[in-house]
Design a protein around this motif. Structure first.
Motif, PDB file in Angstrom:
ATOM      1  N   PHE A  14       0.827  -1.214   0.000  1.00 34.66           N
ATOM      2  CA  PHE A  14       0.000   0.000   0.000  1.00 34.66           C
ATOM      3  C   PHE A  14       0.862   1.266   0.000  1.00 34.66           C
ATOM      4  N   CYS A  15       0.405   2.296  -0.694  1.00 37.23           N
ATOM      5  CA  CYS A  15       0.989   3.627  -0.505  1.00 37.23           C
ATOM      6  C   CYS A  15       0.415   4.197   0.804  1.00 37.23           C
ATOM      7  N   PHE A  16       1.016   5.265   1.312  1.00 36.02           N
ATOM      8  CA  PHE A  16       0.561   5.777   2.617  1.00 36.02           C
ATOM      9  C   PHE A  16      -0.874   6.308   2.565  1.00 36.02           C
ATOM     10  N   GLY A  17      -1.291   6.824   1.391  1.00 32.83           N
ATOM     11  CA  GLY A  17      -2.648   7.375   1.274  1.00 32.83           C
ATOM     12  C   GLY A  17      -3.710   6.289   1.386  1.00 32.83           C
ATOM     13  N   VAL A  18      -3.474   5.177   0.710  1.00 25.97           N
ATOM     14  CA  VAL A  18      -4.433   4.064   0.752  1.00 25.97           C
ATOM     15  C   VAL A  18      -4.430   3.427   2.138  1.00 25.97           C
ATOM     16  N   LYS A  19      -3.223   3.289   2.711  1.00 18.30           N
ATOM     17  CA  LYS A  19      -3.105   2.684   4.053  1.00 18.30           C
ATOM     18  C   LYS A  19      -3.938   3.490   5.052  1.00 18.30           C
ATOM     19  N   ARG A  73     -12.886   8.670   0.491  1.00 11.35           N
ATOM     20  CA  ARG A  73     -11.667   7.886   0.243  1.00 11.35           C
ATOM     21  C   ARG A  73     -10.496   8.773  -0.199  1.00 11.35           C
ATOM     22  N   ALA A  74      -9.335   8.119  -0.418  1.00  8.37           N
ATOM     23  CA  ALA A  74      -8.094   8.854  -0.709  1.00  8.37           C
ATOM     24  C   ALA A  74      -8.204   9.755  -1.939  1.00  8.37           C
ATOM     25  N   HIS A  75      -9.083   9.396  -2.887  1.00  8.08           N
ATOM     26  CA  HIS A  75      -9.230  10.201  -4.116  1.00  8.08           C
ATOM     27  C   HIS A  75      -9.795  11.584  -3.859  1.00  8.08           C
ATOM     28  N   THR A  96      -9.138  11.770   2.459  1.00 11.14           N
ATOM     29  CA  THR A  96      -8.455  12.269   1.250  1.00 11.14           C
ATOM     30  C   THR A  96      -6.948  12.276   1.495  1.00 11.14           C
ATOM     31  N   CYS A  97      -6.197  11.700   0.563  1.00 15.20           N
ATOM     32  CA  CYS A  97      -4.728  11.645   0.710  1.00 15.20           C
ATOM     33  C   CYS A  97      -4.156  13.060   0.786  1.00 15.20           C
ATOM     34  N   SER A  98      -3.123  13.242   1.608  1.00 15.16           N
ATOM     35  CA  SER A  98      -2.538  14.580   1.755  1.00 15.16           C
ATOM     36  C   SER A  98      -2.024  15.117   0.412  1.00 15.16           C
ATOM     37  N   LEU A  99      -1.587  14.213  -0.471  1.00 13.25           N
ATOM     38  CA  LEU A  99      -1.093  14.675  -1.776  1.00 13.25           C
ATOM     39  C   LEU A  99      -2.243  15.125  -2.685  1.00 13.25           C
ATOM     40  N   VAL A 100      -3.398  14.501  -2.516  1.00  9.32           N
ATOM     41  CA  VAL A 100      -4.571  14.929  -3.295  1.00  9.32           C
ATOM     42  C   VAL A 100      -5.082  16.266  -2.746  1.00  9.32           C
ATOM     43  N   LEU A 101      -5.041  16.414  -1.414  1.00  8.96           N
ATOM     44  CA  LEU A 101      -5.437  17.705  -0.824  1.00  8.96           C
ATOM     45  C   LEU A 101      -4.557  18.829  -1.358  1.00  8.96           C
ATOM     46  N   GLN A 162      -3.737  14.470 -12.414  1.00  8.86           N
ATOM     47  CA  GLN A 162      -4.198  13.373 -11.550  1.00  8.86           C
ATOM     48  C   GLN A 162      -2.929  12.689 -11.019  1.00  8.86           C
ATOM     49  N   SER A 163      -2.944  12.295  -9.753  1.00  8.32           N
ATOM     50  CA  SER A 163      -1.702  11.835  -9.106  1.00  8.32           C
ATOM     51  C   SER A 163      -1.061  10.633  -9.791  1.00  8.32           C
ATOM     52  N   THR A 164      -1.855   9.779 -10.421  1.00  6.66           N
ATOM     53  CA  THR A 164      -1.297   8.541 -10.967  1.00  6.66           C
ATOM     54  C   THR A 164      -0.895   8.638 -12.442  1.00  6.66           C
ATOM     55  N   VAL A 190       1.882  15.070  -9.816  1.00  6.31           N
ATOM     56  CA  VAL A 190       2.067  13.621 -10.011  1.00  6.31           C
ATOM     57  C   VAL A 190       2.624  13.061  -8.703  1.00  6.31           C
ATOM     58  N   CYS A 191       2.054  11.959  -8.242  1.00  5.13           N
ATOM     59  CA  CYS A 191       2.415  11.425  -6.924  1.00  5.13           C
ATOM     60  C   CYS A 191       3.798  10.745  -6.968  1.00  5.13           C
ATOM     61  N   PRO A 192       4.714  11.161  -6.087  1.00  5.91           N
ATOM     62  CA  PRO A 192       6.055  10.552  -6.099  1.00  5.91           C
ATOM     63  C   PRO A 192       6.034   9.064  -5.766  1.00  5.91           C
ATOM     64  N   VAL A 193       5.017   8.633  -5.011  1.00  2.00           N
ATOM     65  CA  VAL A 193       4.949   7.196  -4.675  1.00  2.00           C
ATOM     66  C   VAL A 193       4.649   6.380  -5.933  1.00  2.00           C
ATOM     67  N   THR A 194       3.745   6.882  -6.769  1.00  2.00           N
ATOM     68  CA  THR A 194       3.434   6.127  -7.989  1.00  2.00           C
ATOM     69  C   THR A 194       4.592   6.219  -8.989  1.00  2.00           C
ATOM     70  N   VAL A 195       5.308   7.351  -8.957  1.00  2.00           N
ATOM     71  CA  VAL A 195       6.481   7.464  -9.838  1.00  2.00           C
ATOM     72  C   VAL A 195       7.514   6.400  -9.449  1.00  2.00           C
ATOM     73  N   GLY A 261      -0.011  -2.820  -7.498  1.00  2.00           N
ATOM     74  CA  GLY A 261      -0.372  -1.404  -7.494  1.00  2.00           C
ATOM     75  C   GLY A 261      -0.331  -0.854  -6.071  1.00  2.00           C
ATOM     76  N   THR A 262      -0.541   0.455  -5.961  1.00  2.00           N
ATOM     77  CA  THR A 262      -0.447   1.086  -4.636  1.00  2.00           C
ATOM     78  C   THR A 262      -1.638   0.754  -3.745  1.00  2.00           C
ATOM     79  N   SER A 263      -2.654   0.079  -4.313  1.00  2.19           N
ATOM     80  CA  SER A 263      -3.774  -0.345  -3.475  1.00  2.19           C
ATOM     81  C   SER A 263      -3.806  -1.865  -3.316  1.00  2.19           C
TER      82      SER A 263
HETATM   83  S1  SF4 Z   1      -1.120   6.970  -4.967  1.00  2.00           S
HETATM   84 FE1  SF4 Z   1      -0.128   8.792  -4.098  1.00  2.00          FE
HETATM   85  S2  SF4 Z   1      -1.732  10.380  -4.202  1.00  2.00           S
HETATM   86 FE2  SF4 Z   1      -2.765   8.411  -4.455  1.00  2.00          FE
HETATM   87  S3  SF4 Z   1      -3.388   7.820  -2.405  1.00  2.00           S
HETATM   88 FE3  SF4 Z   1      -1.378   6.889  -2.756  1.00  2.00          FE
HETATM   89  S4  SF4 Z   1       0.108   8.371  -1.910  1.00  2.00           S
HETATM   90 FE4  SF4 Z   1      -1.841   9.443  -2.169  1.00  2.00          FE
END
Ligand code: SF4
Length: 296
Positions: A14-19, A73-75, A96-101, A162-164, A190-195, A261-263
């Motif tokens: 999981f990425c931190f946002g989904v977690k 949700r995180a979106h 909502t993920c901090s990066l989406v905020l 969009q972050s992804t 663009v989300c650094p975690v997905t990069v 994937g991150t989820s």
């Molecule tokens: S993929 Fe990135 S922007 Fe989307 S929830 Fe995870 S950490 Fe947040």
């Protein structure tokens, strides 16, 4: 087939946002109130079942919740949806993920400063639907080169993503907008975690011919990982669970790549790893490539 090794990508789980979104939903479910996820909290069937077992329901529209807690949700969601939750007297848990905020704040800023907001993303993806709610009336969403090449000339263009979205697409869009706008402001959302996850998929593609990508079919970041592997000429198989594996995918391979994937939770990924290894330990089916669903 024997001694098949599974090479895990160096970025997984999981990425931190989904977690955070899953943890907040589970914590809400502990409290005894009715808990409603506004859309699936993650695009992952295993987690969805786990939450359903705890009594969490998934709603598509705020109006479906009669009482209790609505988890965003995180979106994220557009401001109008947040207002509706309050107006209906429902409690809101905002995951909502901090990066989406952050992307929502930048989008608001661009709209307030009079920029036409250009969003790189899939128009009906929930995160993009949320961003559009902050982008003012004159925003535009583009997803393909063909679409951004058709944009009219602009006085003031503000670009977010969009972050992804893949970084190369963001770079290409920004380069193009620079040629059609008199003034441009860019926020790289663009989300650094997905990069990092995409870089890990590319590295994996350097080492193996066949890659299994695990994650929900409607997960944008998971689909992007499979695309990346295919763009590098690899066999990429996108699955949601170990039950979808087929022995024939691995014929002649001694090492197979695996990334989620991150989820996608680690336990789903490790189950897939075990099942691929078990398939590798099976004797070939009559020496043919006859399809064998993974039942090990
Ligand atoms: S993929 Fe990135 S922007 Fe989307 S929830 Fe995870 S950490 Fe947040």
């Amino acid at each position: 087939m024997s001694e098949m090794h599974v090479l895990l990508a160096r970025e997984n789980g999981f990425c931190f946002g989904v977690k955070k979104a899953v943890e907040l939903t589970e914590a809400a479910a502990e409290g005894g109130s009715a808990v409603h996820n506004l859309g699936q909290v993650v695009h992952n069937p295993t987690i969805s079942r786990r939450l359903a077992d705890r009594g969490v329901t998934v709603i598509r529209d705020v109006g479906e919740a009669k009482d209790g807690i609505v988890v965003v949700r995180a979106h994220g969601v557009p401001p109008a949806v947040r207002r509706e939750i309050e107006e209906r007297g429902l409690q809101c848990v905002d995951a909502t993920c901090s990066l989406v905020l952050r992307a929502q704040r930048f989008t608001t800023q661009l709209a307030d400063e009079g920029y036409t907001v250009v969003i790189l993303g899939t128009p009906d993806h929930p995160e993009v639907v949320g961003l559009r709610g902050f982008a003012g009336r004159d925003h535009v969403v583009v997803e393909t080169e063909e679409q951004w090449n058709a944009l009219p000339k602009m006085k003031k263009a503000g670009v977010v993503a969009q972050s992804t979205q893949p970084p190369w697409a963001f770079t290409a869009l920004v380069a193009h907008v620079a040629t059609i706008a008199q003034e441009m402001k860019v926020f790289n959302t663009v989300c650094p975690v997905t990069v990092k996850r995409q870089v890990a998929a590319s590295d994996l593609a350097e080492q193996v011919r066949t890659i299994v990508v695990v994650g929900g079919r409607n997960s944008a970041n998971t689909r992007e990982l499979a695309n990346l592997a295919r763009m590098r000429g690899r066999n990429a198989h996108h699955i949601e669970s170990a039950d979808e594996l087929h022995a024939e995918w691995f014929a002649g391979e001694d090492t197979v790549g695996l990334i989620g994937g991150t989820s996608t939770p680690m336990d789903t990924l490790l189950e897939v790893k075990r099942r691929i290894e078990a398939l590798g330990a099976q004797p070939p089916l009559g020496g043919s490539t006859e399809r064998a669903a993974a039942t090990a």
